[in-house]
Design an enzyme around this catalytic site. Structure first.
Site, PDB file in Angstrom:
ATOM      1  N   SER A 221      -0.082 -59.911  25.994  1.00  0.00           N
ATOM      2  CA  SER A 221      -0.907 -60.633  26.974  1.00  0.00           C
ATOM      3  C   SER A 221      -0.396 -62.063  27.019  1.00  0.00           C
ATOM      4  O   SER A 221       0.275 -62.515  26.072  1.00  0.00           O
ATOM      5  CB  SER A 221      -2.368 -60.637  26.509  1.00  0.00           C
TER       6      SER A 221
ATOM      7  N   TYR B 243      -9.194 -61.198  20.246  1.00  0.00           N
ATOM      8  CA  TYR B 243      -8.172 -60.749  21.198  1.00  0.00           C
ATOM      9  C   TYR B 243      -6.906 -61.606  21.066  1.00  0.00           C
ATOM     10  O   TYR B 243      -5.785 -61.086  20.985  1.00  0.00           O
ATOM     11  CB  TYR B 243      -8.750 -60.838  22.612  1.00  0.00           C
TER      12      TYR B 243
HETATM   13  P1  NAD Z   1      -8.308 -50.586  30.735  1.00  0.00           P
HETATM   14  O1  NAD Z   1      -9.661 -50.756  30.130  1.00  0.00           O
HETATM   15  O2  NAD Z   1      -8.178 -50.262  32.173  1.00  0.00           O
HETATM   16  O3  NAD Z   1      -7.465 -49.517  29.922  1.00  0.00           O
HETATM   17  C1  NAD Z   1      -7.448 -49.501  28.523  1.00  0.00           C
HETATM   18  C2  NAD Z   1      -6.999 -48.132  28.055  1.00  0.00           C
HETATM   19  O4  NAD Z   1      -7.046 -48.112  26.615  1.00  0.00           O
HETATM   20  C3  NAD Z   1      -7.913 -46.985  28.540  1.00  0.00           C
HETATM   21  O5  NAD Z   1      -7.152 -45.847  28.863  1.00  0.00           O
HETATM   22  C4  NAD Z   1      -8.783 -46.717  27.320  1.00  0.00           C
HETATM   23  O6  NAD Z   1      -9.279 -45.389  27.254  1.00  0.00           O
HETATM   24  C5  NAD Z   1      -7.767 -46.962  26.217  1.00  0.00           C
HETATM   25  N1  NAD Z   1      -8.444 -47.203  24.948  1.00  0.00           N
HETATM   26  C6  NAD Z   1      -9.339 -48.172  24.629  1.00  0.00           C
HETATM   27  N2  NAD Z   1      -9.801 -47.984  23.379  1.00  0.00           N
HETATM   28  C7  NAD Z   1      -9.173 -46.872  22.899  1.00  0.00           C
HETATM   29  C8  NAD Z   1      -9.233 -46.165  21.675  1.00  0.00           C
HETATM   30  N3  NAD Z   1     -10.040 -46.535  20.675  1.00  0.00           N
HETATM   31  N4  NAD Z   1      -8.462 -45.072  21.541  1.00  0.00           N
HETATM   32  C9  NAD Z   1      -7.661 -44.638  22.550  1.00  0.00           C
HETATM   33  N5  NAD Z   1      -7.569 -45.282  23.728  1.00  0.00           N
HETATM   34  C10 NAD Z   1      -8.321 -46.380  23.893  1.00  0.00           C
HETATM   35  O7  NAD Z   1      -7.546 -51.951  30.382  1.00  0.00           O
HETATM   36  P2  NAD Z   1      -6.176 -52.589  30.929  1.00  0.00           P
HETATM   37  O8  NAD Z   1      -6.535 -53.854  31.594  1.00  0.00           O
HETATM   38  O9  NAD Z   1      -5.361 -51.590  31.641  1.00  0.00           O
HETATM   39  O10 NAD Z   1      -5.505 -52.982  29.529  1.00  0.00           O
HETATM   40  C11 NAD Z   1      -4.359 -52.344  29.019  1.00  0.00           C
HETATM   41  C12 NAD Z   1      -3.659 -53.316  28.062  1.00  0.00           C
HETATM   42  O11 NAD Z   1      -3.200 -54.460  28.779  1.00  0.00           O
HETATM   43  C13 NAD Z   1      -4.553 -53.835  26.930  1.00  0.00           C
HETATM   44  O12 NAD Z   1      -3.823 -53.889  25.728  1.00  0.00           O
HETATM   45  C14 NAD Z   1      -4.899 -55.220  27.406  1.00  0.00           C
HETATM   46  O13 NAD Z   1      -5.206 -56.087  26.344  1.00  0.00           O
HETATM   47  C15 NAD Z   1      -3.623 -55.622  28.112  1.00  0.00           C
HETATM   48  N6  NAD Z   1      -3.776 -56.709  29.078  1.00  0.00           N
HETATM   49  C16 NAD Z   1      -4.609 -56.583  30.132  1.00  0.00           C
HETATM   50  C17 NAD Z   1      -4.709 -57.647  31.024  1.00  0.00           C
HETATM   51  C18 NAD Z   1      -5.601 -57.565  32.229  1.00  0.00           C
HETATM   52  O14 NAD Z   1      -5.777 -58.602  32.874  1.00  0.00           O
HETATM   53  N7  NAD Z   1      -6.145 -56.431  32.590  1.00  0.00           N
HETATM   54  C19 NAD Z   1      -3.963 -58.806  30.841  1.00  0.00           C
HETATM   55  C20 NAD Z   1      -3.123 -58.895  29.743  1.00  0.00           C
HETATM   56  C21 NAD Z   1      -3.027 -57.830  28.870  1.00  0.00           C
END
Ligand code: NAD
Length: 256
Positions: free
Chosen positions: A138, A151
């Site tokens: 991130s 985080y």
């Molecule tokens: P999201 O909530 O859409 O997806 C998260 C995924 O992780 C889902 O499929 C969920 O089922 C899975 N997950 C969560 N806990 C779990 C567990 N205990 N076991 C198995 N699977 C689990 O979120 P996203 O925004 O797509 O995030 C994906 C990654 O990107 C994360 O690591 C997040 O920190 C990172 N990220 C997101 C953003 C953003 O703005 N959305 C920015 C920077 C980084």
């Protein structure tokens, strides 16, 4: 055909990354996540792009389930060439109120699961002299924001772990890189918009303009497509000297 395992790929960024790998038609995909429709997502993408897919609901909090997911993937596709550690969660709270169980879950899901999965695929990658590990960190792996202590700690942690993987993997053509996205409008962020509105006592529209995109020079949410394309590039055969990098795709946020 190569095989990619993408954690948290039944939603958001992971799903977007899976789609970009599917479009190349050069990868079987092991999907994972907690969404109930995960198996349907995996099946549909397999049919649409003519690739092999499977789904595992392995919980990132349970190392034995992670090892089983890797074993099942190898049993089905013969090997795992690319690992994308993407699953992650967030919790927004001031330090003094931050629940201990949330801290522990964030470190376990965002950071420690990547250790267990990397360990599980590492030996095979070493033997075959090919491996690509891509960690979805991130912008918070590079800079901090208030109220996101766990985080930010987990994402800085995974950037550090990425560098160690790169050094240990170098003699074996195993590369490791982190992608550091700015804000992407996924279910994780939708929840944060609501949480931040509560924490700061402002309407959700103001959270977007005054807090989230305020930090990005480019006032747009990052798309899952650009993140997926970066991941496919990092996974390519030719990217053997691209390693140990934490690549911001954050609209210029961390440039400031
Ligand atoms: P999201 O909530 O859409 O997806 C998260 C995924 O992780 C889902 O499929 C969920 O089922 C899975 N997950 C969560 N806990 C779990 C567990 N205990 N076991 C198995 N699977 C689990 O979120 P996203 O925004 O797509 O995030 C994906 C990654 O990107 C994360 O690591 C997040 O920190 C990172 N990220 C997101 C953003 C953003 O703005 N959305 C920015 C920077 C980084």
């Amino acid at each position: 055909m190569k095989t990619v395992l993408i954690t948290g790929s039944s939603s958001g960024i992971g799903l977007g990354i899976a789609k970009e790998f599917a479009k190349t038609k050069q990868f079987n995909i092991i999907f994972n996540g907690l969404e109930a429709n995960g198996p349907e997502i995996a099946n549909a993408m397999g049919k649409e792009y003519g690739i092999g897919t499977m789904f595992s609901s392995a919980n990132m909090l349970k190392p034995e389930e992670l090892r089983k997911m890797v074993d099942d993937g190898i049993a089905k596709f013969g090997k795992i060439d690319v690992l994308v550690n993407n699953a992650g969660i967030q919790h927004v709270s001031a330090i003094e109120d931050f629940p201990e169980e949330k801290w522990n879950a964030i470190i376990a899901i965002n950071l420690t699961s990547a250790f267990h999965l990397t360990k599980a695929v590492w030996k095979g990658m070493k033997e075959r002299k090919f491996g690509r590990i891509i960690n979805i960190a991130s912008a918070h792996g590079l800079v901090a924001s208030e109220f996101k202590s766990a985080y930010v700690a987990s994402k800085h942690g995974i950037v550090g772990f990425t560098k160690t993987m790169a050094l240990e993997g170098a003699p074996y053509n195993i590369t490791a890189n982190a992608i550091c996205p700015g804000y992407v409008r996924t279910p994780l962020v939708e929840k944060q918009i609501a949480d931040q509105a509560k924490t700061h006592g402002i309407p959700e529209s103001e959270v977007i303009s005054k807090i989230m995109l305020y930090k990005q020079a480019v006032k747009e949410f990052v798309t899952v497509e650009i993140l997926g394309q970066a991941a496919v590039f990092m996974a390519s055969d030719g990217a053997s000297t691209l390693t140990g990098v934490a690549l911001p795709i954050d609209g210029g946020w961390s440039a400031q």
